[in-house]
Design a protein around this motif. Structure first.
Motif, PDB file in Angstrom:
ATOM      1  N   LEU A   1     -10.142 -91.573  36.903  1.00 50.68           N
ATOM      2  CA  LEU A   1     -11.446 -91.182  36.342  1.00 50.68           C
ATOM      3  C   LEU A   1     -12.218 -90.313  37.331  1.00 50.68           C
ATOM      4  N   GLU A   2     -12.084 -90.664  38.609  1.00 49.76           N
ATOM      5  CA  GLU A   2     -12.766 -89.878  39.643  1.00 49.76           C
ATOM      6  C   GLU A   2     -12.214 -88.461  39.738  1.00 49.76           C
ATOM      7  N   SER A   3     -10.944 -88.312  39.331  1.00 55.41           N
ATOM      8  CA  SER A   3     -10.390 -86.947  39.377  1.00 55.41           C
ATOM      9  C   SER A   3     -10.441 -86.284  38.001  1.00 55.41           C
ATOM     10  N   GLY A   4     -11.265 -86.831  37.128  1.00 54.60           N
ATOM     11  CA  GLY A   4     -11.576 -86.113  35.893  1.00 54.60           C
ATOM     12  C   GLY A   4     -10.911 -86.586  34.619  1.00 54.60           C
ATOM     13  N   SER A   5     -10.091 -87.621  34.680  1.00 53.97           N
ATOM     14  CA  SER A   5      -9.420 -88.107  33.471  1.00 53.97           C
ATOM     15  C   SER A   5     -10.399 -88.842  32.563  1.00 53.97           C
ATOM     16  N   ASP A   6      -9.979 -88.979  31.325  1.00 53.63           N
ATOM     17  CA  ASP A   6     -10.783 -89.694  30.337  1.00 53.63           C
ATOM     18  C   ASP A   6     -10.233 -91.113  30.176  1.00 53.63           C
ATOM     19  N   VAL A   7     -11.127 -92.100  30.113  1.00 51.71           N
ATOM     20  CA  VAL A   7     -10.680 -93.495  30.132  1.00 51.71           C
ATOM     21  C   VAL A   7      -9.780 -93.843  28.942  1.00 51.71           C
ATOM     22  N   GLU A   8     -10.126 -93.364  27.754  1.00 57.04           N
ATOM     23  CA  GLU A   8      -9.297 -93.683  26.587  1.00 57.04           C
ATOM     24  C   GLU A   8      -7.907 -93.075  26.706  1.00 57.04           C
ATOM     25  N   THR A   9      -7.858 -91.877  27.258  1.00 56.63           N
ATOM     26  CA  THR A   9      -6.553 -91.215  27.431  1.00 56.63           C
ATOM     27  C   THR A   9      -5.676 -92.016  28.394  1.00 56.63           C
ATOM     28  N   VAL A  10      -6.285 -92.458  29.500  1.00 59.63           N
ATOM     29  CA  VAL A  10      -5.507 -93.225  30.488  1.00 59.63           C
ATOM     30  C   VAL A  10      -4.995 -94.524  29.857  1.00 59.63           C
ATOM     31  N   ILE A  11      -5.858 -95.184  29.075  1.00 57.53           N
ATOM     32  CA  ILE A  11      -5.453 -96.443  28.434  1.00 57.53           C
ATOM     33  C   ILE A  11      -4.308 -96.197  27.450  1.00 57.53           C
ATOM     34  N   LYS A  12      -4.454 -95.165  26.644  1.00 57.89           N
ATOM     35  CA  LYS A  12      -3.414 -94.860  25.647  1.00 57.89           C
ATOM     36  C   LYS A  12      -2.081 -94.537  26.331  1.00 57.89           C
ATOM     37  N   GLU A  13      -2.173 -93.792  27.431  1.00 54.98           N
ATOM     38  CA  GLU A  13      -0.940 -93.460  28.179  1.00 54.98           C
ATOM     39  C   GLU A  13      -0.276 -94.730  28.708  1.00 54.98           C
ATOM     40  N   GLU A  14      -1.101 -95.634  29.228  1.00 54.78           N
ATOM     41  CA  GLU A  14      -0.564 -96.883  29.781  1.00 54.78           C
ATOM     42  C   GLU A  14       0.048 -97.744  28.667  1.00 54.78           C
ATOM     43  N   LEU A  15      -0.630 -97.791  27.525  1.00 57.07           N
ATOM     44  CA  LEU A  15      -0.101 -98.566  26.393  1.00 57.07           C
ATOM     45  C   LEU A  15       1.247 -98.005  25.952  1.00 57.07           C
ATOM     46  N   LYS A  16       1.347 -96.678  25.970  1.00 60.87           N
ATOM     47  CA  LYS A  16       2.590 -96.027  25.548  1.00 60.87           C
ATOM     48  C   LYS A  16       3.706 -96.301  26.556  1.00 60.87           C
ATOM     49  N   LYS A  17       3.343 -96.199  27.831  1.00 61.32           N
ATOM     50  CA  LYS A  17       4.348 -96.353  28.899  1.00 61.32           C
ATOM     51  C   LYS A  17       4.787 -97.807  29.059  1.00 61.32           C
ATOM     52  N   SER A  18       3.825 -98.716  29.059  1.00 65.28           N
ATOM     53  CA  SER A  18       4.148-100.114  29.396  1.00 65.28           C
ATOM     54  C   SER A  18       4.059-101.061  28.197  1.00 65.28           C
ATOM     55  N   ARG A  19       3.750-100.556  27.035  1.00 58.27           N
ATOM     56  CA  ARG A  19       3.599-101.354  25.808  1.00 58.27           C
ATOM     57  C   ARG A  19       2.549-102.457  25.962  1.00 58.27           C
TER      58      ARG A  19
END
Lengths: 279, 266
Positions: free
Chosen positions: A134-152
């Motif tokens: 987030l500090e480097s500009g990412s969006d929280v929902e995007t990071v969560i969705k990516e994690e859900l996709k990667k780690s189920r």
């Protein structure tokens, strides 16, 4: 062709000495621990403070130790032998193994993927990396969705057996009393839960204790690995207690299973063919 | 039995109770075979292990193959980390269980342990018998940037980071397994050993041989990992008992081995 002699030279070097700043025992004299004299400088230390000192080499404030101690007291040592780690201890106790062997085995079981060691390191790792992203500009929902996709799933959210986590309230109250509940990682941990409600709807995974204590620890500047090591023995009170309880009762009395309790789902009865498989 | 009793599901094991005691088994079946009424006396140890893990009877070749694997693994030797751990338990007079627990724990990791086998089997699943795939695999063998309970592996799985050339017992194990007709991937490994060693710049290790052999038996990564740990225990046990008899005075303490340096304040 292999040209690996430099690696072998390293072994020759390692063979001579173990070089460390961790510490050393000087028989009949002293023990040095991270540069301090155990019998002089550290003798009045709280045990959990010494554990944190051993892992990190750093000293902590009284309030921090209180917070970390509460994680052990409240979160990971229920006196219930149905809980998997405790059940190992109870089985060892009822089968008349020895106390330390039973406790050692049960402690190793604490390194599970659906509870204990896995979520403990996974959740703090996720929340630290989330903050960095987030500090480097990412969006929280995007990071969560990516994690859900990667780690189920997201470590620290969702729980086997129960839905709500009864440990959140007492830990949060304690953190509030210590004024340690408003750190950035804790705020993010709650934000993730809110976002999961939006992303996953009525079946959203709820925060469990691993997410909260991981965030609290991160706010106290523990790394993911440091927190994992700190929590490694946190289930010990429940484990030892369950061993003792089972060990004090008649041998074999802990939930005996009759043959019928096996629900066999395999192939039908068959005869061994000693002439089978020529090759 | 109360109707609401929870059951343990199994495709492996079935028991029938004695008529006078529901807690005592009259017959035990492993994947459909009556263990004490039929298998005992007919089945070898490797055949029984194969049946337990695979659910089917091994062919003669597969049973022989698993027996060779078992002998290769039975004693890693007393310099091995896992055996050293077991001996440490022995010299202090600890329990026998602690010797085995010490050996399993120490022999479970990325370096010559069960986890290295797991990682190597996953590599076989990914690369198969294609040298270009292996080249790409080793090239990309880097930190996955995820903290978990396991550290990232720090050497090419199946190869000896500190080796200079392929050790004789490793070559002998490879040759022996190659004699068996079950040895498909082992034969490929035998043929391509030098090429693979050149890619990673270190020699094949016993874990590399065993991973290929388990892959020949179509064992999953998880089954291979756990079997590897089981099959290495006899040596740890024997050496632990031996050192218990010798006692701690005859066992290295590395008396002058520690060099204490200044702590760097963080």
């Amino acid at each position: 062709m292999i040209n690996n002699k430099s690696q072998l030279d390293k072994l020759f070097e390692y063979e001579k000495q173990w070089v460390t700043s961790l510490g050393k025992f000087f028989p009949e004299e002293k023990v040095v621990f991270h540069g301090k004299n155990l019998f002089k400088d550290l003798k009045d230390m709280h045990w959990l403070h010494l554990l944190l000192f051993g892992i990190t080499g750093r000293f902590f404030e009284k309030n921090q130790i209180k917070l970390f101690e509460s994680m052990w007291v409240i979160c990971a040592s229920y006196p219930d032998p149905r809980i998997w780690v405790n059940r190992v201890a109870a089985l060892a106790g009822t089968a008349r193994s020895t106390g330390i062997v039973g406790v050692g085995a049960a402690t190793s079981v604490f390194e599970a993927s659906i509870y204990g060691g896995g979520p403990i390191i996974g959740s703090i790792d996720f929340i630290i990396k989330l903050k960095e992203k987030l500090e480097s500009g990412s969006d929280v929902e995007t990071v969560i969705k990516e994690e859900l996709k990667k780690s189920r799933g997201i470590a620290g959210y969702g729980r086997p057996i129960a839905n709500e986590d009864e440990r959140l309230k007492p830990i949060l109250e304690l953190a509030e009393n210590l004024n340690m509940h408003t750190g950035e990682h804790v705020k993010l941990a709650f934000l993730v839960e809110e976002k999961l409600k939006i992303i996953q709807g009525p079946w959203a995974l709820k925060m469990n204790i691993a997410a909260l204590i991981g965030a609290l620890a991160a706010d106290q500047n523990l790394t993911a690995n440091e927190f994992y090591h700190f929590m490694s023995l946190s289930s010990s009170v429940g484990i030892v207690s369950c061993f003792v309880d089972a060990n004090n009762k008649p041998e074999g009395a802990f939930f005996p299973l009759r043959c019928e309790r096996i629900k066999y789902e395999g192939v039908n009865k068959r005869k061994w063919d000693t002439e089978r498989g020529k090759n | 039995m109360q109707k609401e009793s929870e059951m343990i599901r199994s495709k492996i094991w079935k028991e029938e109770a004695e008529t006078d005691n529901p807690f005592a088994a009259k017959a035990c079946y492993c994947h459909g075979y009556d263990v004490y009424g039929d298998l005992l006396g007919k089945i070898s140890w490797p055949e029984y292990i194969y049946l337990l893990f695979k659910g089917e009877a091994a062919t003669k070749n597969q049973a022989d193959y698993l027996e060779r694997i078992s002998i290769i693994l039975a004693n890693p030797g007393l310099r091995d980390h896992s055996v050293r751990a077991a001996m440490n338990s022995g010299v202090g007079g600890s329990t026998s269980a602690s010797s085995l627990i010490a050996a399993i724990a120490t022999g479970s990791g990325n370096l010559n342990g069960g986890r290295e086998i797991y990682i190597a089997i996953r590599a076989w699943e990914e690369c198969g018998q294609n040298i270009d795939n292996w080249k790409a695999y080793f090239k990309n063998l880097q930190k996955n940037n995820r903290v978990g309970v396991w550290k990232d592996i720090e050497h090419p799985p199946g190869f000896d980071l500190y080796g200079v050339s392929c050790a004789t017992p490793v070559k002998q194990a490879l040759e022996s397994l190659k004699e068996n007709q079950a040895s498909n991937n082992i034969s490929w490994l035998h043929k391509n050993r030098s090429a693979l060693e050149s890619i990673v710049n270190c020699p094949l290790s016993i874990t590399g041989v065993i991973a290929a052999a388990f892959f020949d038996l179509e064992m999953s990564a998880e089954k291979s990992e756990i079997l590897y740990m089981i099959l290495r225990l006899p040596g740890a046990a024997a050496h632990s008992l031996e050192q218990k008899r010798y006692g701690w005075k005859h066992f290295p303490f590395f008396k002058n081995g520690i060099t204490l340096i200044e702590k760097n304040d963080k």
